[in-house]
Design a protein around this motif. Structure first.
Motif, PDB file in Angstrom:
ATOM      1  N   UNK A  46       0.813  -1.216   0.000  1.00  0.00           N
ATOM      2  CA  UNK A  46       0.000   0.000   0.000  1.00  0.00           C
ATOM      3  C   UNK A  46       0.852   1.274   0.000  1.00  0.00           C
ATOM      4  N   UNK A  47       2.116   1.132   0.396  1.00  0.00           N
ATOM      5  CA  UNK A  47       3.008   2.307   0.411  1.00  0.00           C
ATOM      6  C   UNK A  47       3.084   2.906  -0.988  1.00  0.00           C
ATOM      7  N   UNK A  48       3.136   2.039  -2.005  1.00  0.00           N
ATOM      8  CA  UNK A  48       3.204   2.524  -3.384  1.00  0.00           C
ATOM      9  C   UNK A  48       1.949   3.314  -3.747  1.00  0.00           C
ATOM     10  N   UNK A  49       0.808   2.915  -3.197  1.00  0.00           N
ATOM     11  CA  UNK A  49      -0.446   3.642  -3.439  1.00  0.00           C
ATOM     12  C   UNK A  49      -0.339   5.051  -2.859  1.00  0.00           C
ATOM     13  N   UNK A  50       0.166   5.126  -1.630  1.00  0.00           N
ATOM     14  CA  UNK A  50       0.252   6.417  -0.940  1.00  0.00           C
ATOM     15  C   UNK A  50       1.282   7.337  -1.589  1.00  0.00           C
ATOM     16  N   UNK A  51       2.304   6.747  -2.224  1.00  0.00           N
ATOM     17  CA  UNK A  51       3.373   7.563  -2.810  1.00  0.00           C
ATOM     18  C   UNK A  51       3.119   7.957  -4.261  1.00  0.00           C
ATOM     19  N   UNK A  52       2.059   7.414  -4.863  1.00  0.00           N
ATOM     20  CA  UNK A  52       1.843   7.642  -6.302  1.00  0.00           C
ATOM     21  C   UNK A  52       1.701   9.132  -6.633  1.00  0.00           C
ATOM     22  N   UNK A  53       0.873   9.839  -5.883  1.00  0.00           N
ATOM     23  CA  UNK A  53       0.669  11.268  -6.136  1.00  0.00           C
ATOM     24  C   UNK A  53       1.951  12.067  -5.938  1.00  0.00           C
ATOM     25  N   UNK A  54       2.718  11.683  -4.922  1.00  0.00           N
ATOM     26  CA  UNK A  54       3.977  12.371  -4.640  1.00  0.00           C
ATOM     27  C   UNK A  54       4.977  12.159  -5.768  1.00  0.00           C
ATOM     28  N   UNK A  55       4.995  10.936  -6.325  1.00  0.00           N
ATOM     29  CA  UNK A  55       5.890  10.662  -7.458  1.00  0.00           C
ATOM     30  C   UNK A  55       5.491  11.524  -8.653  1.00  0.00           C
ATOM     31  N   UNK A  56       4.185  11.667  -8.870  1.00  0.00           N
ATOM     32  CA  UNK A  56       3.686  12.478  -9.988  1.00  0.00           C
ATOM     33  C   UNK A  56       4.026  13.957  -9.769  1.00  0.00           C
TER      34      UNK A  56
END
Ligand code: ZN
Length: 158
Positions: free
Chosen positions: A136-146
């Motif tokens: 789920x960490x990848x889910x939470x970081x997706x917007x930050x990566x964008x």
């Protein structure tokens, strides 16, 4: 579940239900903009994010963030919380918030010892529990990566 965990969960649900920044917005012509599309294939989350930057150099600030996305409530809520958090901040602040949020996501559910850093994250501290679940960490970081990619593409960081 503790009352703190319940409060955290409510923050995530509220943001997923009423996301801030959803719907791509054109920036004023004299602003820099950058756009990025990011995918989290393990969960199926997607986001297209646009950043609107006012000013140049050290005084450059994030004037607005807008995005279109689909996927799980964690990815959507995190993009919403991030939009609220970074809007109006200069790029150095945004980089610091990004670093603190990544520290939180690396904390394996323990949160951060630095309470000032956690306070600075505002509603983003609600994702503390998410850091227990590597998938789920990848889910939470997706917007930050964008956001990070959008800033790089805007040319404002160079
Ligand atoms: Zn997800």
């Amino acid at each position: 579940m503790s009352s703190l965990e319940q409060m955290y969960q409510q923050v995530i649900l509220d943001h997923a239900k009423r996301p801030h920044g959803r719907g791509l917005v054109d920036a004023p012509g004299d602003h820099r903009t950058g756009e990025s599309h990011q995918v989290n294939p393990t969960c199926g989350d997607e986001i297209t994010l646009r950043v609107d930057i006012q000013g140049d150099g050290a005084g450059a600030t994030v004037a607005g963030v807008s995005w279109e996305g689909q996927g799980c409530s964690i990815s959507q809520a995190s993009a919403s919380v991030m939009t609220e958090l970074v809007t109006g901040h200069d790029l150095a602040d945004v980089a610091r918030l990004d670093a603190v949020f990544h520290d939180l996501m690396a904390s394996r559910g323990k949160g951060l010892d630095d309470e000032d850093a956690l306070d600075a994250l505002g509603d983003a501290s609600a994702f503390t529990g998410v850091s227990q679940y590597p998938a789920r960490i990848k889910c939470a970081l997706l917007g930050w990566a964008a956001l990070k990619d959008s800033l790089a593409r805007s040319g404002a960081l160079s």
